[in-house]
Write a protein that holds these residues in place. Structure first.
Motif, mmCIF file in Angstrom:
data_model
loop_
_atom_site.group_PDB
_atom_site.id
_atom_site.type_symbol
_atom_site.label_atom_id
_atom_site.label_comp_id
_atom_site.label_asym_id
_atom_site.label_seq_id
_atom_site.Cartn_x
_atom_site.Cartn_y
_atom_site.Cartn_z
ATOM 1 N N UNK A 283 0.849 -1.039 0.034
ATOM 2 C CA UNK A 283 0.000 -0.093 -0.082
ATOM 3 C C UNK A 283 0.930 1.283 -0.004
ATOM 4 N N UNK A 284 0.393 2.287 -0.669
ATOM 5 C CA UNK A 284 1.053 3.473 -0.829
ATOM 6 C C UNK A 284 1.007 4.187 0.560
ATOM 7 N N UNK A 285 1.959 5.079 0.772
ATOM 8 C CA UNK A 285 1.609 5.624 2.233
ATOM 9 C C UNK A 285 1.747 7.125 2.182
ATOM 10 N N UNK A 286 1.106 7.695 3.235
ATOM 11 C CA UNK A 286 1.303 9.118 3.264
ATOM 12 C C UNK A 286 2.581 9.684 3.462
ATOM 13 N N UNK A 287 2.824 10.800 2.820
ATOM 14 C CA UNK A 287 4.193 11.342 2.930
ATOM 15 C C UNK A 287 4.165 12.853 3.336
ATOM 16 N N UNK B 143 -3.897 9.939 -3.884
ATOM 17 C CA UNK B 143 -5.184 10.708 -3.846
ATOM 18 C C UNK B 143 -5.638 10.850 -5.130
ATOM 19 N N UNK B 144 -6.998 10.512 -5.321
ATOM 20 C CA UNK B 144 -7.659 10.504 -6.815
ATOM 21 C C UNK B 144 -8.006 11.581 -7.344
ATOM 22 N N UNK B 145 -8.753 12.560 -6.461
ATOM 23 C CA UNK B 145 -9.439 13.455 -6.913
ATOM 24 C C UNK B 145 -8.393 14.759 -6.392
ATOM 25 N N UNK B 146 -7.725 15.299 -7.644
ATOM 26 C CA UNK B 146 -6.615 16.393 -7.105
ATOM 27 C C UNK B 146 -7.141 17.539 -8.093
ATOM 28 N N UNK B 147 -7.186 18.757 -7.199
ATOM 29 C CA UNK B 147 -7.315 20.134 -7.748
ATOM 30 C C UNK B 147 -6.242 20.747 -7.810
ATOM 31 N N UNK B 148 -5.754 21.014 -9.110
ATOM 32 C CA UNK B 148 -4.385 21.971 -9.489
ATOM 33 C C UNK B 148 -4.563 22.974 -10.275
ATOM 34 N N UNK B 149 -5.256 23.956 -9.953
ATOM 35 C CA UNK B 149 -5.636 25.045 -10.905
ATOM 36 C C UNK B 149 -4.347 25.534 -11.686
ATOM 37 N N UNK C 178 5.661 17.438 -8.464
ATOM 38 C CA UNK C 178 4.386 16.952 -8.747
ATOM 39 C C UNK C 178 4.661 15.394 -8.734
ATOM 40 N N UNK C 179 5.878 15.115 -9.309
ATOM 41 C CA UNK C 179 6.118 13.647 -9.353
ATOM 42 C C UNK C 179 6.117 13.019 -7.707
ATOM 43 N N UNK C 180 6.981 13.918 -6.962
ATOM 44 C CA UNK C 180 6.828 13.515 -5.476
ATOM 45 C C UNK C 180 5.437 13.393 -4.716
ATOM 46 N N UNK C 181 4.713 14.585 -5.255
ATOM 47 C CA UNK C 181 3.356 14.576 -4.844
ATOM 48 C C UNK C 181 2.313 13.316 -5.099
ATOM 49 N N UNK C 182 2.434 13.006 -6.260
ATOM 50 C CA UNK C 182 1.672 12.066 -6.860
ATOM 51 C C UNK C 182 2.253 10.521 -6.856
ATOM 52 N N UNK C 183 3.420 10.522 -6.286
ATOM 53 C CA UNK C 183 4.387 9.272 -6.167
ATOM 54 C C UNK C 183 4.511 9.035 -7.512
ATOM 55 N N UNK C 184 4.934 9.581 -8.295
ATOM 56 C CA UNK C 184 5.511 9.293 -9.823
ATOM 57 C C UNK C 184 6.903 9.885 -10.125
#
Length: 306
Positions: free
Chosen positions: A29-33, A48-54, A148-154
């Motif tokens: 399982x992915x973990x909170x960072x 997170x599945x629903x991301x707002x990044x205006x 953003x890669x860090x934030x979404x684990x990519x």
């Protein structure tokens, strides 16, 4: 034969171990960072599945992530992103609280502290964990993409995307060197009745002059470095624009477009006299920082100048 069979059994066992390792990795399982942003420490929820990044959707899309809603000013959106986001609902550019709540985000991302209406930061945090980019990180799309890669684990995907872009830019630079040599290029953005020149370190100017190595006309060279405030240039001042080629980024119906083309200033420019002006009727990729925007700009430039 005996030695061969032993080797075969060993390789088979190793292969099974690798498969088990991969399956175990995928099932973990992915973990909170916890990351540090412009406001301090923020806990990023796991997957997170629903991301707002205006106004940061470019980086999400480059990482194969679809936002819960996309930036808009009224009915205007980033047109160059619509092949990816055409079915994604919009949210007004300043992220009104009610619209943000209705979007039901699991994570909210802002491009800078100044992008948040004064006094509303704590309100957004109540809706969902909120990450705020530092100005300098959001302005550099490469840094933006890596974060953003860090934030979404990519993070690995971000590295891959950057490497692919660098290869594309390098190849395009070689092709342009062959097709136009040291001829200079300028970009004029027309919006309403105002005219803007792209400096060497603003938006698509970065792509042309830094990534592709295209020659700057003297007028661009003499401009001061890009600042946060982008000031329009007077039509009369364009008399000094000595570019061999001009990209004209403007929606077809902009008020200032016809006035520009009807002016004696415009008709006297070298690029206009030599029929080396290229109308870019979708200016959206020219006036934003982003990997996909830069890709589209390279494609536009190659199509016009090869």
């Amino acid at each position: 034969m005996g030695a061969f069979l032993c080797l075969l059994l060993l390789l088979t066992a190793c292969g099974k171990d690798d498969e088990k390792s991969e399956k175990k990795s995928e099932s973990e399982p992915k973990k909170e960072i916890t990351l540090t942003d412009a406001m301090g420490e923020v806990k990023i929820p796991a997957d997170p599945k629903r991301i707002l990044a205006s106004n940061l959707e470019d980086s999400l899309v480059a990482l194969d992530v679809t936002p819960a809603a996309q930036w808009a000013i009224g009915t205007s959106v980033h047109d160059y992103l619509q092949p990816y986001l055409k079915d994604v609902p919009t949210i007004e550019w300043n992220m009104p609280l009610e619209q943000t709540i209705n979007a039901d985000p699991e994570l909210i991302i802002f491009s800078s502290p100044s992008a948040i209406e004064e006094g509303k930061y704590e309100e957004y945090k109540k809706i969902a964990p909120t990450y705020v980019f530092k100005d300098e990180d959001a302005a550099d799309w490469r840094k933006q993409l890596q974060i953003m890669g860090q934030i979404v684990d990519k993070e690995d995907k971000a590295k891959e995307v950057l490497a692919d872009y660098d290869k594309k830019a390098e190849q395009a630079a070689k092709e342009l060197k062959t097709s136009i040599g040291d001829e200079s290029v300028a970009v004029i953005w027309v919006i309403a009745k105002q005219y803007y020149l792209l400096e060497s370190n603003r938006y698509a100017g970065n792509v042309l002059y830094n990534d592709l190595g295209i020659t700057q006309p003297k007028m661009i060279q003499d401009l001061p470095p890009a600042e946060a405030s982008w000031n329009p240039i007077a039509l009369e001042a364009l008399t000094e624009l000595d570019a061999d080629h001009i990209f004209l980024a403007s929606l077809p119906g902009e008020d200032g477009l016809q006035a520009l083309k009807d002016s004696s200033v415009w008709k006297g420019l070298p690029a206009v006299k030599n029929n080396q002006v290229y109308d870019m009727e979708d200016p959206s990729n020219w006036t934003i920082n982003g990997k996909i925007a830069s890709d589209v700009t390279i494609d536009n430039v190659l199509k016009a100048l090869k």
